[in-house]
Design a protein around this motif. Structure first.
Motif, PDB file in Angstrom:
ATOM      1  N   LEU A 399       0.808  -1.226   0.000  1.00  0.00           N
ATOM      2  CA  LEU A 399       0.000   0.000   0.000  1.00  0.00           C
ATOM      3  C   LEU A 399       0.839   1.272   0.000  1.00  0.00           C
ATOM      4  CD1 LEU A 399      -2.826  -0.997   2.537  1.00  0.00           C
ATOM      5  CD2 LEU A 399      -2.821  -1.195   0.052  1.00  0.00           C
ATOM      6  N   VAL A 400       1.969   1.268   0.678  1.00  0.00           N
ATOM      7  CA  VAL A 400       2.708   2.525   0.843  1.00  0.00           C
ATOM      8  C   VAL A 400       3.306   3.036  -0.463  1.00  0.00           C
ATOM      9  CG1 VAL A 400       3.232   2.218   3.285  1.00  0.00           C
ATOM     10  CG2 VAL A 400       4.795   1.275   1.560  1.00  0.00           C
ATOM     11  N   SER A 401       3.365   2.180  -1.483  1.00  0.00           N
ATOM     12  CA  SER A 401       3.923   2.617  -2.761  1.00  0.00           C
ATOM     13  C   SER A 401       2.869   3.195  -3.708  1.00  0.00           C
ATOM     14  CB  SER A 401       4.630   1.439  -3.451  1.00  0.00           C
ATOM     15  OG  SER A 401       3.703   0.382  -3.685  1.00  0.00           O
ATOM     16  N   MET A 402       1.634   3.353  -3.226  1.00  0.00           N
ATOM     17  CA  MET A 402       0.559   3.840  -4.095  1.00  0.00           C
ATOM     18  C   MET A 402       0.769   5.311  -4.469  1.00  0.00           C
ATOM     19  SD  MET A 402      -2.938   2.014  -2.658  1.00  0.00           S
ATOM     20  CE  MET A 402      -2.953   2.860  -1.077  1.00  0.00           C
ATOM     21  N   ASP A 403       0.284   5.679  -5.657  1.00  0.00           N
ATOM     22  CA  ASP A 403       0.356   7.086  -6.063  1.00  0.00           C
ATOM     23  C   ASP A 403      -0.859   7.840  -5.529  1.00  0.00           C
ATOM     24  OD1 ASP A 403      -1.846   6.566  -7.770  1.00  0.00           O
ATOM     25  OD2 ASP A 403      -0.533   6.126  -9.474  1.00  0.00           O
ATOM     26  N   ARG A 408      -6.327   8.131  -3.021  1.00  0.00           N
ATOM     27  CA  ARG A 408      -7.670   8.727  -2.959  1.00  0.00           C
ATOM     28  C   ARG A 408      -8.752   7.645  -3.080  1.00  0.00           C
ATOM     29  NH1 ARG A 408      -7.212  11.641  -7.004  1.00  0.00           N
ATOM     30  NH2 ARG A 408      -8.519  10.524  -8.490  1.00  0.00           N
ATOM     31  N   GLU A 409      -8.561   6.735  -4.034  1.00  0.00           N
ATOM     32  CA  GLU A 409      -9.550   5.669  -4.231  1.00  0.00           C
ATOM     33  C   GLU A 409      -9.536   4.676  -3.064  1.00  0.00           C
ATOM     34  OE1 GLU A 409      -8.846   3.942  -8.058  1.00  0.00           O
ATOM     35  OE2 GLU A 409      -9.493   5.742  -9.154  1.00  0.00           O
ATOM     36  N   PHE A 410      -8.351   4.452  -2.477  1.00  0.00           N
ATOM     37  CA  PHE A 410      -8.262   3.577  -1.308  1.00  0.00           C
ATOM     38  C   PHE A 410      -9.043   4.172  -0.139  1.00  0.00           C
ATOM     39  CE2 PHE A 410      -6.066   2.615   2.742  1.00  0.00           C
ATOM     40  CZ  PHE A 410      -6.246   1.246   2.793  1.00  0.00           C
ATOM     41  N   MET A 411      -8.883   5.475   0.070  1.00  0.00           N
ATOM     42  CA  MET A 411      -9.620   6.126   1.155  1.00  0.00           C
ATOM     43  C   MET A 411     -11.121   6.042   0.925  1.00  0.00           C
ATOM     44  SD  MET A 411      -7.402   6.921   3.352  1.00  0.00           S
ATOM     45  CE  MET A 411      -8.684   7.560   4.431  1.00  0.00           C
ATOM     46  N   GLU A 412     -11.558   6.194  -0.316  1.00  0.00           N
ATOM     47  CA  GLU A 412     -12.988   6.047  -0.640  1.00  0.00           C
ATOM     48  C   GLU A 412     -13.454   4.634  -0.317  1.00  0.00           C
ATOM     49  OE1 GLU A 412     -13.251   7.065  -4.744  1.00  0.00           O
ATOM     50  OE2 GLU A 412     -12.882   9.212  -4.427  1.00  0.00           O
ATOM     51  N   ASN A 434      -3.932  -7.720  -5.263  1.00  0.00           N
ATOM     52  CA  ASN A 434      -4.924  -7.826  -6.331  1.00  0.00           C
ATOM     53  C   ASN A 434      -5.839  -6.606  -6.393  1.00  0.00           C
ATOM     54  OD1 ASN A 434      -4.067 -10.262  -7.359  1.00  0.00           O
ATOM     55  ND2 ASN A 434      -5.459 -11.496  -6.118  1.00  0.00           N
ATOM     56  N   CYS A 435      -6.189  -6.071  -5.220  1.00  0.00           N
ATOM     57  CA  CYS A 435      -7.027  -4.866  -5.175  1.00  0.00           C
ATOM     58  C   CYS A 435      -6.294  -3.682  -5.795  1.00  0.00           C
ATOM     59  CB  CYS A 435      -7.408  -4.535  -3.728  1.00  0.00           C
ATOM     60  SG  CYS A 435      -8.700  -5.584  -3.046  1.00  0.00           S
ATOM     61  N   LYS A 436      -5.022  -3.571  -5.494  1.00  0.00           N
ATOM     62  CA  LYS A 436      -4.225  -2.477  -6.047  1.00  0.00           C
ATOM     63  C   LYS A 436      -4.148  -2.584  -7.571  1.00  0.00           C
ATOM     64  CE  LYS A 436       0.439  -0.521  -5.700  1.00  0.00           C
ATOM     65  NZ  LYS A 436       1.758  -0.712  -5.082  1.00  0.00           N
ATOM     66  N   ARG A 441     -11.346   1.626  -6.870  1.00  0.00           N
ATOM     67  CA  ARG A 441     -12.725   2.015  -7.225  1.00  0.00           C
ATOM     68  C   ARG A 441     -13.509   0.787  -7.668  1.00  0.00           C
ATOM     69  NH1 ARG A 441     -13.131   7.489 -10.205  1.00  0.00           N
ATOM     70  NH2 ARG A 441     -12.741   8.078  -8.034  1.00  0.00           N
ATOM     71  N   LYS A 442     -12.877  -0.053  -8.483  1.00  0.00           N
ATOM     72  CA  LYS A 442     -13.530  -1.285  -8.931  1.00  0.00           C
ATOM     73  C   LYS A 442     -13.783  -2.209  -7.750  1.00  0.00           C
ATOM     74  CE  LYS A 442     -15.310  -4.162 -11.723  1.00  0.00           C
ATOM     75  NZ  LYS A 442     -16.573  -3.811 -12.428  1.00  0.00           N
ATOM     76  N   CYS A 443     -12.833  -2.270  -6.819  1.00  0.00           N
ATOM     77  CA  CYS A 443     -13.016  -3.106  -5.626  1.00  0.00           C
ATOM     78  C   CYS A 443     -14.178  -2.604  -4.778  1.00  0.00           C
ATOM     79  CB  CYS A 443     -11.726  -3.134  -4.804  1.00  0.00           C
ATOM     80  SG  CYS A 443     -10.391  -4.039  -5.611  1.00  0.00           S
TER      81      CYS A 443
END
Length: 472
Positions: A399-403, A408-412, A434-436, A441-443
């Protein structure tokens, strides 16, 4: 007739302004590479007439590949000497295999020198092995220099070992230059140790350079220590380079520490490279923090390379967070690289989260390199998942490597899902990965439509996995 005239009288060619812009790149660079105009015109300076000056060439490269890659190309002798002629090839490769791969190939002098002959081979290898493996091979001078003759060797190795191992070996200069003569050694090692260990040894430069003379030493070490330990030692460059003189040191350390710890240390390049000077430090550390902790630190290249200067930091950390956490922090490459400057950060995090959580976060490389940026996200995550949940998120390497968009989508997603479900999913690296890949948003959509049973960790894991498989 006209082409012959150009070849004989280059001065006439220089005076004629031919607009090669009108010739589409796919024609000039077909898969079989049979250009519809003479090859020397397809890559002539007239293709980029406006880019003749060094300044204009750099501007053109920056537009194509960005500043860092442009500078990398211009600092490569093979490219810099013929940059105008190679611009069409760069353009072609960018569209075919992407900018990074194109730059990697044209940063190889041998590829630049023979780029016209090597483009069909690139197509062939990409079809057989995939773009990544093809680029890995053709970005090596030793492979490029005799690529045509090595294609048969590649096929033979792929049959014996699988394409991945074949590429690994032929990507190593030390093996590639002696591929034919090393084939019997490969057979011997594969029969004795298994294919994986054989590849590990022959992809080590020091072993490969004198493989035949290393076979008796390998046999002796295998009998004394077992195959795995023997392979670990001889696939370590600094041990293998002076294996004969290292055998008495191995014996001495095995008596002092036990075989497993001795092998662990001597299969660490930084320790093995200056073992004589580090043995006293090993003794000192063993007394102050215990044998296991001392071995754990000195078997890390990042700590071992600057061990003497890190001893005061180790003492400070041991007082602050205890020996176990101090060792965990200094075993992490990112923390170790700038340990002194991170001590105030550790204090601030300890005040906020407690020493255990602070040490846990800073011992994660992904968090440590982006600590300020990621701590700004802590309050928002904490408001949804609580403090422990936020620590789990920020210590998750996936997770920490996300842009910014992914965050933003993870927080949503976590604001929509039940906190208990999210915390459950955090326990599975596969689900997070897999979620990443699928997109948060799709998840979120999958979660919204899921039944209660499908929202369990196992159920949601299957949903995301099925979506990922369908997307392929």
């Amino acid at each position: 007739m006209l082409v012959r005239c150009f070849a004989q009288r280059p001065a006439i060619h220089a005076r004629i302004n031919i607009n090669v812009h009108s010739i589409p790149l796919p024609i000039a660079f077909s898969r079989k590479f049979t250009p519809s105009i003479p090859r020397h015109l397809a890559t002539s300076t007239t293709r980029y007439a406006a880019s003749k000056s060094p300044r204009n060439i750099r501007k053109t490269l920056v537009k194509l590949v960005g500043e860092d890659s442009a500078d990398r190309l211009l600092s490569t002798k093979g490219f810099a000497c013929r940059n105008n002629a190679l611009l069409p090839t760069l353009d072609h490769l960018i569209h075919k295999i992407g900018g990074k791969n194109a730059v990697r190939l044209l940063s190889c002098g041998s590829f630049c020198a023979r780029h016209e002959d090597l483009l069909p081979i690139l197509d062939n290898l990409s079809d057989k092995l995939g773009t990544k493996s093809a680029v890995s091979l053709l970005s090596k001078d030793s492979f490029c220099a005799r690529a045509n003759s090595l294609l048969a060797v590649l096929d033979m190795l792929s049959e014996k070992l699988g394409s991945k191992s074949a590429v690994k070996l032929l990507s190593k200069d030390s093996f590639c230059v002696r591929a034919d003569s090393l084939d019997p050694v490969l057979d011997i090692l594969s029969a004795k140790l298994g294919k994986e260990s054989a590849v590990a040894l022959l992809s080590t430069c020091s072993f490969c350079a004198r493989a035949e003379t290393m076979l008796p030493i390998l046999h002796s070490l295998s009998e004394k220590l077992g195959t795995d330990s023997a392979v670990a030692l001889l696939s370590t460059g600094s041990f293998c380079a002076r294996a004969e003189t290292m055998l008495p040191i191995l014996h001495s350390l095995s008596e002092k520490l036990g075989t497993a710890s001795a092998v662990r240390l001597l299969s660490t390049d930084s320790f093995c490279g200056r073992v004589e000077s580090l043995v006293p430090l090993l003794d000192s550390l063993s007394k102050s923090i215990g044998l296991n902790a001392a071995v754990a630190l000195l078997s890390r290249n990042s700590f071992c390379a600057q061990a003497e200067t890190l001893l005061p930091v180790l003492n400070i950390l041991t007082e602050k967070v205890g020996t176990k956490s101090a060792v965990a922090l200094l075993s992490a490459g990112s923390f170790c690289a700038r340990a002194e400057s991170l001590l105030p950060v550790l204090d601030r995090l300890s005040d906020k989260l407690g020493t255990e959580s602070a040490a846990r976060l800073l011992s994660r490389d992904g968090f440590c390199v982006r600590v300020d940026e990621l701590m700004d996200k802590f309050p928002e995550i904490q408001s949804v998942l609580g403090e422990k949940g936020a620590v789990r998120v920020l210590s998750n390497s996936c997770l920490v490597s996300m842009d910014a968009t992914q965050w933003r989508e993870f927080m949503e997603f976590i604001q929509t899902a039940q906190p208990g479900d999210t915390l459950s999913y955090l326990g599975s690296y596969k689900i997070m990965s897999n979620c990443k890949k699928a997109g948060w948003r799709k998840c979120g959509e999958l979660y919204h439509r899921a039944s209660q049973q499908e929202k369990t960790r196992a159920g949601f894991g299957r949903l995301v996995d099925e979506y990922a498989q369908a997307a392929l």
